[in-house]
Design a protein around this motif. Structure first.
Motif, PDB file in Angstrom:
ATOM      1  N   LYS A 119       1.216  -0.787   0.014  1.00 15.58           N
ATOM      2  CA  LYS A 119      -0.042  -0.122  -0.331  1.00 15.58           C
ATOM      3  C   LYS A 119       0.564   0.628   0.267  1.00 15.58           C
ATOM      4  O   LYS A 119       0.641   2.765  -0.901  1.00 15.58           O
ATOM      5  CB  LYS A 119      -0.561  -0.172   1.540  1.00 15.58           C
ATOM      6  N   GLU A 120       2.164   0.627   1.003  1.00 14.29           N
ATOM      7  CA  GLU A 120       2.879   2.476   0.922  1.00 14.29           C
ATOM      8  C   GLU A 120       3.773   2.956  -0.219  1.00 14.29           C
ATOM      9  O   GLU A 120       3.874   3.941  -1.055  1.00 14.29           O
ATOM     10  CB  GLU A 120       3.513   2.050   2.137  1.00 14.29           C
ATOM     11  N   ARG A 128       2.825   1.719  -3.211  1.00 12.93           N
ATOM     12  CA  ARG A 128       1.617   2.631  -4.189  1.00 12.93           C
ATOM     13  C   ARG A 128       1.093   3.327  -4.500  1.00 12.93           C
ATOM     14  O   ARG A 128       1.074   4.258  -4.811  1.00 12.93           O
ATOM     15  CB  ARG A 128       0.320   1.261  -4.289  1.00 12.93           C
ATOM     16  N   GLU A 129       0.922   4.096  -2.750  1.00 16.74           N
ATOM     17  CA  GLU A 129       0.830   5.265  -2.854  1.00 16.74           C
ATOM     18  C   GLU A 129       2.041   6.272  -2.962  1.00 16.74           C
ATOM     19  O   GLU A 129       1.290   7.608  -3.402  1.00 16.74           O
ATOM     20  CB  GLU A 129       0.162   5.748  -1.201  1.00 16.74           C
ATOM     21  N   SER A 130       3.187   6.205  -2.704  1.00 16.68           N
ATOM     22  CA  SER A 130       4.493   6.637  -3.239  1.00 16.68           C
ATOM     23  C   SER A 130       4.251   6.951  -4.469  1.00 16.68           C
ATOM     24  O   SER A 130       5.246   7.818  -5.005  1.00 16.68           O
ATOM     25  CB  SER A 130       5.274   6.220  -2.214  1.00 16.68           C
ATOM     26  N   GLY A 162       1.749   6.876  -6.447  1.00 15.79           N
ATOM     27  CA  GLY A 162       0.471   8.125  -6.554  1.00 15.79           C
ATOM     28  C   GLY A 162      -0.285   7.279  -8.009  1.00 15.79           C
ATOM     29  O   GLY A 162      -1.192   7.518  -8.744  1.00 15.79           O
ATOM     30  N   SER A 196      -3.711   4.153  -8.413  1.00 15.29           N
ATOM     31  CA  SER A 196      -4.614   4.563  -7.232  1.00 15.29           C
ATOM     32  C   SER A 196      -5.033   2.367  -7.482  1.00 15.29           C
ATOM     33  O   SER A 196      -4.593   2.224  -8.107  1.00 15.29           O
ATOM     34  CB  SER A 196      -5.906   4.614  -7.886  1.00 15.29           C
ATOM     35  N   GLU A 209      -3.601  -5.153   0.995  1.00 10.57           N
ATOM     36  CA  GLU A 209      -3.124  -4.079   2.103  1.00 10.57           C
ATOM     37  C   GLU A 209      -4.085  -4.065   3.139  1.00 10.57           C
ATOM     38  O   GLU A 209      -3.262  -3.477   4.174  1.00 10.57           O
ATOM     39  CB  GLU A 209      -4.000  -2.930   0.961  1.00 10.57           C
TER      40      GLU A 209
END
Length: 83
Positions: free
Chosen positions: A12-13, A15-17, A19, A21, A40
């Protein structure tokens, strides 16, 4: 204590880092959104067997270019605890 698998949080981290979705990952991999969220957050879905959830985790890890074997260790351990 947090029951969320460490590797799920790491995915998750990452993926988010980057950007990205969950919808983008779904569109690229066709892994169901509910399965991606379960990976996640570390929960199971009754309608998806542990076998498929591990497979989806592999696909997700490959998409993010993460070591698949290290990610899958968490899901094997998690399934063993629930058996």
């Amino acid at each position: 204590m947090n029951d969320q698998p460490i590797k799920g949080r790491i995915l998750k981290e990452i993926r988010e880092s980057r950007g990205i979705s969950l919808e983008t990952i779904y569109n690229e991999t066709k892994v169901p959104l509910d399965a991606l969220k379960a990976i996640e957050e570390g929960y199971t879905i009754r309608s998806i067997s542990p076998f498929y959830l591990r497979g989806f985790a592999k696909i997700y890890a490959r998409y993010l270019d993460v070591d698949v074997n290290k990610v899958i260790e968490d899901y094997i351990a998690q399934c063993a605890l629930r058996a």
